[in-house]
Design a protein around this motif. Structure first.
Motif, PDB file in Angstrom:
ATOM      1  N   UNK A   7      44.529 -18.381  61.805  1.00  0.00           N
ATOM      2  CA  UNK A   7      44.571 -18.466  63.274  1.00  0.00           C
ATOM      3  C   UNK A   7      45.488 -19.607  63.715  1.00  0.00           C
ATOM      4  N   UNK A   8      45.381 -20.747  63.072  1.00  0.00           N
ATOM      5  CA  UNK A   8      46.229 -21.895  63.436  1.00  0.00           C
ATOM      6  C   UNK A   8      47.713 -21.569  63.274  1.00  0.00           C
ATOM      7  N   UNK A   9      48.077 -20.889  62.203  1.00  0.00           N
ATOM      8  CA  UNK A   9      49.481 -20.531  61.983  1.00  0.00           C
ATOM      9  C   UNK A   9      50.009 -19.680  63.140  1.00  0.00           C
ATOM     10  N   UNK A  10      49.188 -18.748  63.605  1.00  0.00           N
ATOM     11  CA  UNK A  10      49.601 -17.876  64.696  1.00  0.00           C
ATOM     12  C   UNK A  10      49.705 -18.641  66.023  1.00  0.00           C
ATOM     13  N   UNK A  11      48.706 -19.459  66.315  1.00  0.00           N
ATOM     14  CA  UNK A  11      48.719 -20.198  67.579  1.00  0.00           C
ATOM     15  C   UNK A  11      49.811 -21.268  67.595  1.00  0.00           C
ATOM     16  N   UNK A  12      50.058 -21.887  66.453  1.00  0.00           N
ATOM     17  CA  UNK A  12      51.144 -22.874  66.379  1.00  0.00           C
ATOM     18  C   UNK A  12      52.495 -22.210  66.663  1.00  0.00           C
ATOM     19  N   UNK A  13      52.678 -20.989  66.178  1.00  0.00           N
ATOM     20  CA  UNK A  13      53.930 -20.264  66.433  1.00  0.00           C
ATOM     21  C   UNK A  13      54.051 -19.905  67.918  1.00  0.00           C
ATOM     22  N   UNK A  14      52.941 -19.530  68.541  1.00  0.00           N
ATOM     23  CA  UNK A  14      52.973 -19.175  69.961  1.00  0.00           C
ATOM     24  C   UNK A  14      53.180 -20.384  70.861  1.00  0.00           C
ATOM     25  N   UNK A  15      52.770 -21.569  70.384  1.00  0.00           N
ATOM     26  CA  UNK A  15      52.897 -22.795  71.176  1.00  0.00           C
ATOM     27  C   UNK A  15      54.330 -22.985  71.666  1.00  0.00           C
ATOM     28  N   UNK A  16      55.276 -22.736  70.800  1.00  0.00           N
ATOM     29  CA  UNK A  16      56.703 -22.776  71.174  1.00  0.00           C
ATOM     30  C   UNK A  16      57.303 -21.443  70.750  1.00  0.00           C
ATOM     31  N   UNK A  17      57.014 -20.426  71.547  1.00  0.00           N
ATOM     32  CA  UNK A  17      57.363 -19.054  71.207  1.00  0.00           C
ATOM     33  C   UNK A  17      58.821 -18.868  70.800  1.00  0.00           C
ATOM     34  N   UNK A  18      59.721 -19.572  71.423  1.00  0.00           N
ATOM     35  CA  UNK A  18      61.152 -19.357  71.173  1.00  0.00           C
ATOM     36  C   UNK A  18      61.770 -20.355  70.206  1.00  0.00           C
ATOM     37  N   UNK A  20      61.745 -21.357  66.010  1.00  0.00           N
ATOM     38  CA  UNK A  20      63.151 -21.722  65.903  1.00  0.00           C
ATOM     39  C   UNK A  20      64.114 -20.653  66.411  1.00  0.00           C
ATOM     40  N   UNK A  21      63.615 -19.466  66.827  1.00  0.00           N
ATOM     41  CA  UNK A  21      64.471 -18.447  67.411  1.00  0.00           C
ATOM     42  C   UNK A  21      63.681 -17.713  68.490  1.00  0.00           C
ATOM     43  N   UNK A  22      64.371 -16.913  69.268  1.00  0.00           N
ATOM     44  CA  UNK A  22      63.759 -16.194  70.377  1.00  0.00           C
ATOM     45  C   UNK A  22      62.610 -15.299  69.900  1.00  0.00           C
ATOM     46  N   UNK A  23      61.458 -15.448  70.551  1.00  0.00           N
ATOM     47  CA  UNK A  23      60.248 -14.661  70.284  1.00  0.00           C
ATOM     48  C   UNK A  23      59.705 -14.816  68.865  1.00  0.00           C
ATOM     49  N   UNK A  24      59.961 -15.955  68.241  1.00  0.00           N
ATOM     50  CA  UNK A  24      59.404 -16.233  66.913  1.00  0.00           C
ATOM     51  C   UNK A  24      57.876 -16.155  66.922  1.00  0.00           C
TER      52      UNK A  24
END
Length: 130
Positions: A7-18, A20-24
């Motif tokens: 869950x943390x991996x997913x939420x951390x990625x959503x924290x800065x969605x773009x 290292x690239x757009x919609x990461x």
């Protein structure tokens, strides 16, 4: 990965969605989806939907769960294992207006394919307190 780490991996990625690239962040969510990408109906959002294309998933996610995209912060509120699934309750502070919303990640172990044995998100739904 444990249920909490998943869950943390997913939420951390959503924290800065773009980054290292757009919609990461959205792509990370898509890749963690247990039944996403196939031709069968997927119940990721709590109801049956065709999510075999990333664009279908991205549109649904942004419309149904906008608080999660570019979220401000989150906290894990609880976790339990029952009936072969992990349920993780999270409190999310929206990056849009700093409001709080709770969500439940329902995780299950993938039983086939290249991700066999990994915990994947079966569904992600808003928590409705009882």
């Amino acid at each position: 990965m444990s249920a909490l780490d998943t869950v943390k991996a997913q939420l951390d990625a959503l924290h800065k969605n773009n980054k290292p690239w757009s919609n990461h962040g959205l792509l990370t969510m898509y890749e963690f989806g247990e039944t996403i990408g196939g031709l069968d109906r997927c119940y990721y959002f709590g109801y049956g939907k065709d999510l075999y294309h990333f664009d279908h998933f991205m549109g649904q996610f942004q419309n149904k769960l906008p608080e999660l995209v570019n979220l401000h912060s989150y906290s894990i509120e609880g976790s339990k294992y029952e009936e072969d699934v992990h349920k993780v309750l999270v409190d999310v502070v929206s990056g849009l207006d700093l409001s709080h919303t709770q969500f439940v990640f329902v995780l299950a172990e993938k039983d086939i394919g290249t991700k066999k044995g990994a915990l994947m998100t079966r569904c992600l739904i808003r928590h409705k307190p009882q």
